[in-house]
Scaffold this active site. Sequence first.
Site, short mmCIF file in Angstrom:
data_model
loop_
_atom_site.label_atom_id
_atom_site.label_comp_id
_atom_site.label_asym_id
_atom_site.label_seq_id
_atom_site.Cartn_x
_atom_site.Cartn_y
_atom_site.Cartn_z
N ASP A 89 73.75 -9.42 15.87
CA ASP A 89 74.72 -10.46 15.46
C ASP A 89 76.01 -10.33 16.25
O ASP A 89 76.85 -11.22 16.19
CB ASP A 89 75.01 -10.31 13.95
N ARG A 134 79.88 -4.09 15.54
CA ARG A 134 80.61 -4.65 16.67
C ARG A 134 79.78 -4.36 17.92
O ARG A 134 79.11 -3.31 17.99
CB ARG A 134 81.99 -3.98 16.83
N ARG A 155 80.55 10.02 9.11
CA ARG A 155 81.17 11.30 9.47
C ARG A 155 81.20 12.21 8.25
O ARG A 155 81.05 13.42 8.38
CB ARG A 155 82.58 11.07 10.02
N SER A 156 81.38 11.64 7.06
CA SER A 156 81.35 12.48 5.85
C SER A 156 80.20 12.07 4.93
O SER A 156 79.93 10.87 4.76
CB SER A 156 82.65 12.39 5.06
N GLU A 187 81.80 -11.07 23.37
CA GLU A 187 81.62 -12.35 22.65
C GLU A 187 82.67 -13.36 23.09
O GLU A 187 83.82 -12.96 23.35
CB GLU A 187 81.77 -12.11 21.15
N HIS A 226 77.45 -13.92 15.80
CA HIS A 226 78.45 -13.28 14.93
C HIS A 226 78.73 -14.13 13.69
O HIS A 226 79.82 -14.70 13.55
CB HIS A 226 79.74 -13.01 15.71
N LEU A 272 77.48 3.95 6.18
CA LEU A 272 77.20 3.56 4.79
C LEU A 272 78.52 3.42 4.03
O LEU A 272 78.91 4.28 3.25
CB LEU A 272 76.30 4.61 4.12
N GLY A 273 79.22 2.33 4.29
CA GLY A 273 80.48 2.04 3.60
C GLY A 273 80.26 0.95 2.58
O GLY A 273 79.19 0.86 1.98
N ARG A 274 81.30 0.12 2.39
CA ARG A 274 81.20 -0.96 1.38
C ARG A 274 80.00 -1.86 1.65
O ARG A 274 79.21 -2.14 0.76
CB ARG A 274 82.49 -1.81 1.42
N ILE A 275 79.86 -2.31 2.90
CA ILE A 275 78.76 -3.24 3.21
C ILE A 275 77.44 -2.47 3.29
O ILE A 275 76.42 -2.91 2.75
CB ILE A 275 79.04 -3.98 4.54
P1 NAP Z 1 83.84 0.58 5.48
O1 NAP Z 1 83.69 0.44 4.01
O2 NAP Z 1 85.06 1.19 6.03
O3 NAP Z 1 82.55 1.36 6.02
C1 NAP Z 1 82.46 1.88 7.31
C2 NAP Z 1 81.52 3.07 7.29
O4 NAP Z 1 81.34 3.53 8.63
C3 NAP Z 1 82.07 4.24 6.46
O5 NAP Z 1 81.07 4.70 5.59
C4 NAP Z 1 82.43 5.30 7.49
O6 NAP Z 1 82.21 6.60 6.95
C5 NAP Z 1 81.46 4.96 8.62
N1 NAP Z 1 81.99 5.39 9.92
C6 NAP Z 1 83.23 5.15 10.43
N2 NAP Z 1 83.35 5.70 11.63
C7 NAP Z 1 82.18 6.33 11.89
C8 NAP Z 1 81.71 7.11 12.99
N3 NAP Z 1 82.49 7.40 14.04
N4 NAP Z 1 80.46 7.60 12.91
C9 NAP Z 1 79.69 7.35 11.82
N5 NAP Z 1 80.08 6.63 10.76
C10 NAP Z 1 81.31 6.12 10.81
O7 NAP Z 1 83.73 -0.83 6.19
P2 NAP Z 1 82.88 -2.12 5.75
O8 NAP Z 1 83.73 -3.00 4.92
O9 NAP Z 1 81.55 -1.70 5.23
O10 NAP Z 1 82.71 -2.84 7.19
C11 NAP Z 1 82.12 -2.16 8.25
C12 NAP Z 1 82.23 -2.92 9.55
O11 NAP Z 1 81.28 -3.97 9.59
C13 NAP Z 1 83.54 -3.63 9.85
O12 NAP Z 1 84.55 -2.75 10.30
C14 NAP Z 1 83.13 -4.62 10.91
O13 NAP Z 1 83.22 -4.03 12.20
C15 NAP Z 1 81.66 -4.91 10.58
N6 NAP Z 1 81.47 -6.27 10.04
C16 NAP Z 1 80.76 -7.18 10.78
C17 NAP Z 1 80.58 -8.45 10.28
C18 NAP Z 1 79.81 -9.49 11.04
O14 NAP Z 1 80.09 -10.66 10.89
N7 NAP Z 1 78.81 -9.10 11.83
C19 NAP Z 1 81.13 -8.82 9.05
C20 NAP Z 1 81.84 -7.87 8.34
C21 NAP Z 1 82.00 -6.59 8.85
P3 NAP Z 1 83.07 7.86 7.48
O15 NAP Z 1 84.50 7.45 7.45
O16 NAP Z 1 82.73 8.97 6.52
O17 NAP Z 1 82.58 8.14 8.84
C1 8YV Z 2 84.31 -12.40 10.94
C2 8YV Z 2 83.86 -9.86 10.81
O1 8YV Z 2 83.43 -13.00 11.84
O2 8YV Z 2 85.06 -9.36 8.86
C3 8YV Z 2 84.70 -8.97 9.98
O3 8YV Z 2 84.97 -7.86 10.43
O4 8YV Z 2 83.36 -9.49 11.82
C4 8YV Z 2 83.56 -11.24 10.37
O5 8YV Z 2 83.53 -11.33 9.00
C5 8YV Z 2 85.54 -12.25 11.72
O6 8YV Z 2 86.36 -11.25 11.33
C6 8YV Z 2 86.29 -13.58 11.70
O7 8YV Z 2 87.60 -13.41 12.06
#
Ligand code: NAP
Ligand code: 8YV
Length: 312
Positions: free
Chosen positions: A255, A231, A175-176, A260, A278, A152-155
Site C-alpha cells: 500500500d 511506509r 523493540r520492546s 509516492e 496508499h 505490534l502497536g495500536r494498528i
Molecule cells: P504505534 O501504535 O506507535 O505502533 C508502532 C509499533 O511499531 C510499536 O509497537 C513499536 O514498538 C513498533 N516499532 C517502532 N519502531 C520499531 C523498530 N525500529 N523496530 C521494530 N518495531 C518498531 O503506531 P500505529 O498507530 O499502530 O501506526 C503505525 C504506523 O502505520 C504509522 O506510523 C504509519 O507509518 C503507518 N500507517 C500507514 C497507513 C496507511 O495508510 N498505509 C495508515 C495509518 C498508519 P516499539 O516502540 O516497542 O518498537
Molecule cells: C494517510 C497514513 O494516508 O495516518 C497515516 O500515517 O499514512 C494515512 O492514514 C495520510 O497520513 C494522509 O495524510
Amino acid sequence: MKHDIIVTAAGHKGTLERLTQEFSAIKLFAATDRAAALKEAAPKVRGLAHSGHAHVDAALMDALPKLEIIANFGVGVNQIDVAAAKERGIVVTNGAGVLNNCVADFSMALVLNTLRKLPQAGIYLRAGHWQSKGTYEFTTSLGSKTLGILGLGRIGEEIAKRALAFGMKIRYHNRSKKNVPYTYDSDAVTLAKNSDVLLVITPGGAETDKLVNAAVLDALGPQGYLINVARGSVVDEPVLLRYLQEKKIAGAGLDVFEHEPKVPAEFFALDNVVLTPHMASATNETRTAMGNLQIENLQLHFAGKPVKTPVQ
Ligand code: NAP
Ligand code: 8YV
C-alpha cells in the site's frame, strides 16, 4: 475570536472546509508566492494544520516564530521534524487511534488479496481466459498460516485480532516485548523466518529505514509473503522488486512506496504482487474522524487545555 493557523496541504475536503470556517486560515498550499504567505503568517500564526507527505522542517518552523502547535492529520509523523519542534517548544499532535479499525480491515484485505490473488483472477476473467483456458490457478489459504506482525502497536493489535478470526497464528517483533498473548521474536529476521506472511506496520523515519532488507526477505523465503502498510522507506524497494521478479519470495501486497506517488513500473509487470495507492485509512468515515481529531487538538490547545493525541 478566530485563531490564526496555516494550512500546508489541501488534504481531506471536509476537513479543509472546517479549518477555513473555524479558524482564520492561511492556505500555504494555494499561495502563488510562498515567501509572501509566510511573511503574512509570521507575526500571527500559532497553529499549523498538516496532512500528506511534504516535509515540515526546522526552516518552516523558524519562518513561523509564533508557532505553538503542529496538528497532523495522519498518525505517521515521519515527515515532521519532531525533534526540531520539541527544541522550539512546539506541540505536535497526530491522528492516533481513530484509524485503527479501518487500517486493520484494509491490511487484512491486502493479505487476502495477495494470497488469494483476487485482482489477478479478475483480470484473467475479463481477458476471456476462463472460457478459453479454464479455471484460474489454485491460490494459497490463510487458515493455520503464521502472520508475523512487524510493529505490534495500536494498528498491529487490531490486525492481530482480525487475523485470529481467519484462523491465523500470530507472532510479532517490536523493540520492546509486550504483555500480549502472541509469540515475540527478538528481531525482524527471526520473525520473517517464523512467518508465512510478514506484515509491516511500524512507523517510518530513520529508525526503521530499510528494516526489511535482503536478510529479512531471505528468511521469509520462496513460500513467504510480504505485506507493507507502514511506509515505503521501511522496505528496501529495489531489493524487494528483484526478489519478486526472481520468485525468491512468493508475493507481496503493497500500500506504500518509497517515492509516492511514483511506483516503479517494473512492479506492474508482476503477477505476484498486489498494489494499492496508499489508501488503508481512506474511507469517508475515517478521514472525517481524522480531520475532527486534528481540529479538536487545535481547539484544545488554543483553549489552554491538554491536546488529545500528543506525539511524545
Ligand atoms: P504505534 O501504535 O506507535 O505502533 C508502532 C509499533 O511499531 C510499536 O509497537 C513499536 O514498538 C513498533 N516499532 C517502532 N519502531 C520499531 C523498530 N525500529 N523496530 C521494530 N518495531 C518498531 O503506531 P500505529 O498507530 O499502530 O501506526 C503505525 C504506523 O502505520 C504509522 O506510523 C504509519 O507509518 C503507518 N500507517 C500507514 C497507513 C496507511 O495508510 N498505509 C495508515 C495509518 C498508519 P516499539 O516502540 O516497542 O518498537
Ligand atoms: C494517510 C497514513 O494516508 O495516518 C497515516 O500515517 O499514512 C494515512 O492514514 C495520510 O497520513 C494522509 O495524510
